[in-house]
Design an enzyme around this catalytic site. Structure first.
Site, short mmCIF file in Angstrom:
data_model
loop_
_atom_site.label_atom_id
_atom_site.label_comp_id
_atom_site.label_asym_id
_atom_site.label_seq_id
_atom_site.Cartn_x
_atom_site.Cartn_y
_atom_site.Cartn_z
N HIS A 1 0.90 -1.16 0.00
CA HIS A 1 0.00 0.00 0.00
C HIS A 1 0.93 1.21 0.00
O HIS A 1 2.01 1.15 0.63
CB HIS A 1 -0.83 0.10 1.27
N ASP B 1 2.32 1.94 3.37
CA ASP B 1 3.29 1.00 3.95
C ASP B 1 4.70 1.47 3.60
O ASP B 1 5.65 1.24 4.36
CB ASP B 1 3.18 -0.42 3.37
C1 XLS Z 1 -7.52 -6.87 4.15
C2 XLS Z 1 -6.95 -7.04 2.83
C3 XLS Z 1 -5.85 -6.08 2.46
C4 XLS Z 1 -5.64 -6.09 0.97
C5 XLS Z 1 -4.88 -4.92 0.44
O1 XLS Z 1 -8.24 -7.71 4.65
O2 XLS Z 1 -6.55 -8.37 2.70
O3 XLS Z 1 -4.69 -6.41 3.15
O4 XLS Z 1 -5.01 -7.25 0.56
O5 XLS Z 1 -5.46 -3.72 0.74
#
Ligand code: XLS
Ligand code: NI
Ligand code: NI
Length: 441
Positions: free
Chosen positions: A100, A103
């Site tokens: 993200h 991140d």
């Molecule tokens: C949350 C999601 C998230 C996505 C990316 O439950 O898995 O981590 O993979 O935003």
């Protein structure tokens, strides 16, 4: 370059009889299975959020693992995370990563400053990728769910200003993805849904969610992006009801808004089970509808009703997953992203390695079993025979559109009772064939 895990070397394949916890037992990167190396079949990816940022914080307590990477300053920490991530990937032999925007680099005082700081980090990643061309971006995404501005949704917020902010954030995340050569861009709508319909204009929210996706596709294509867009279905959590509930729901949404040619699915195992489906079900629905894209590899706990994001160790599930992947023709732009975190009690730095080794080996074993299931042919043959009434006679006439309802009525009246055309579904026999194949490896 600073070494963050100096007690750990490159993880090697030692075979199934090895008892070395820091070795692969089943993942042999260069071994060819079903025409491709295991590395190419599995396309493992590191998730930046869990691995580089997740410190075990939960609703009942603070973090247990130190993910500061030795830095207190935010920008310095972002850079250290890049170095530590590259070291982890190199030591594990993982080529891909997913992130993200936040991140990589957190929010700063203004959007302009946040964007500038993000640019500095993506510049640094680009530099590191130039030195080591084995490292690739599987997909990028925007974290449009943690900041208070997204409390009522991002693209589905009642506030047009929040929609505009979301668009600005997604635009930048797409640019970061393109800059790093990513072949995937994910939409996961954590806050795109509702808590109560008493305050919600569902029609407008869905239209707006589609509007943002359409804008993103148009913009990304205009700057030369030729990868895939994914929606990652999830029924709930954090929002009570999320619009992208499961693959079938998302397909209805995409078709309503004419987005079906641009989007595929990023299927997450734990999201499938939260939607009361099996992981294999979600993969099958995606495959049958031509939208199989990528996978978030993790697993839930059958006794807990939330997204526990555990590293996948259930080999039955990984086998059936890889069976679907092989049947779909393998990954193209997608791969297996470990959207998974070590348990809060597994807080030591080596636990990162044990976790990834467990996940990679479980998928490697799953791939070996799936390949064997296909090569063995008993299951495929059973399914083929079960539907053989559709390859000739009345079945073929129905498929070819040669018969009307009146013709079928005539056929049924003449033929009489149809029960004797059936045969056993043989579920237990088939399950035992799978076990037989699993343990004959
Ligand atoms: C949350 C999601 C998230 C996505 C990316 O439950 O898995 O981590 O993979 O935003
Ligand atoms: Ni995910
Ligand atoms: Ni998830």
């Amino acid at each position: 370059m600073k070494e963050y895990f100096d007690s750990i070397g490159k993880i090697q394949y030692e075979g199934k009889d090895s008892t070395n916890p820091l070795a692969f037992k089943f993942y042999n990167a260069d071994e060819v299975i079903c025409g491709k190396t295991m590395k190419e079949q599995l396309k493992f990816a590191l998730s930046w959020w869990h691995t580089m940022g997740g410190d075990g914080t939960d609703m009942f307590g603070c973090g247990t693992a130190d993910k500061s990477w030795g830095e207190t300053d935010s920008a310095a920490r972002s850079k250290a995370k890049v170095d530590a991530a590259f070291e982890i990937m190199t030591k594990l032999g993982i080529d891909y990563f997913c992130f993200h925007d936040r991140d990589l680099s957190p929010e700063y005082g203004s959007l302009a400053e946040t964007n500038a700081k993000l640019d500095a980090v993506t510049d640094y990643i680009a530099e590191r990728m130039k030195e080591d061309s084995s490292k690739k971006l599987l997909w990028g995404t925007a974290k449009c769910f943690d900041h208070p501005r997204y409390m009522h949704g991002a693209a589905t917020s009642p506030s047009a200003d929040v929609f505009a902010y979301t668009a600005a954030q997604v635009k930048k995340a797409v640019e970061a993805t393109v800059k790093l050569g990513g072949k995937g861009y994910v939409f996961w709508g954590g806050r795109e849904g509702y808590e109560t319909l008493l305050n919600t204009n569902m029609g407008l929210e869905l239209d707006n969610m589609a509007r943002l996706m359409k804008m993103t596709v148009d913009y990304a294509r205009s700057i030369g992006y030729n990868g895939d867009f994914y929606i990652e279905p999830k029924p709930k959590e954090p929002t009570k009801h999320q619009y992208d509930f499961d693959t079938a729901t998302v397909l209805g949404f995409l078709r309503k808004y004419g987005l079906e040619n641009d989007f595929k699915m990023n299927i997450e195992a734990n999201h499938a089970t939260l939607a009361q489906h099996t992981f294999q079900h979600e993969l099958r629905v995606a495959r049958e509808n031509g939208v199989f894209g990528s996978i978030d590899a993790n697993q839930g706990d059958p006794l807990l009703g939330w997204d526990t994001d555990q590293f996948p160790t259930n080999v039955y599930d990984t086998a059936l997953c890889m069976y679907e992947v092989l049947k779909a023709g393998g990954f193209t732009n997608g791969g297996l992203n470990f959207d998974a975190k070590a348990r809060r009690g597994s807080y030591e730095p080596e636990d990162i390695f044990y976790s990834y080794i467990a996940g990679m080996d479980s998928f490697a074993l799953g791939l070996r079993i799936a390949a064997k299931m296909i090569e063995d042919g008993r299951i495929d043959k059973f399914v083929e025979d079960r539907y053989s009434s559709w390859t000739s006679g009345i079945g073929k006439d129905i498929i070819d559109g040669k018969v009307s309802m009146a013709d079928l009525e005539k056929y049924a009246l003449e033929k009489g009772e149809a029960t004797d055309s059936l045969s056993s579904g043989r579920q237990e026999m088939l399950e035992s064939i799978v076990n037989n194949i699993m343990f004959s490896l």
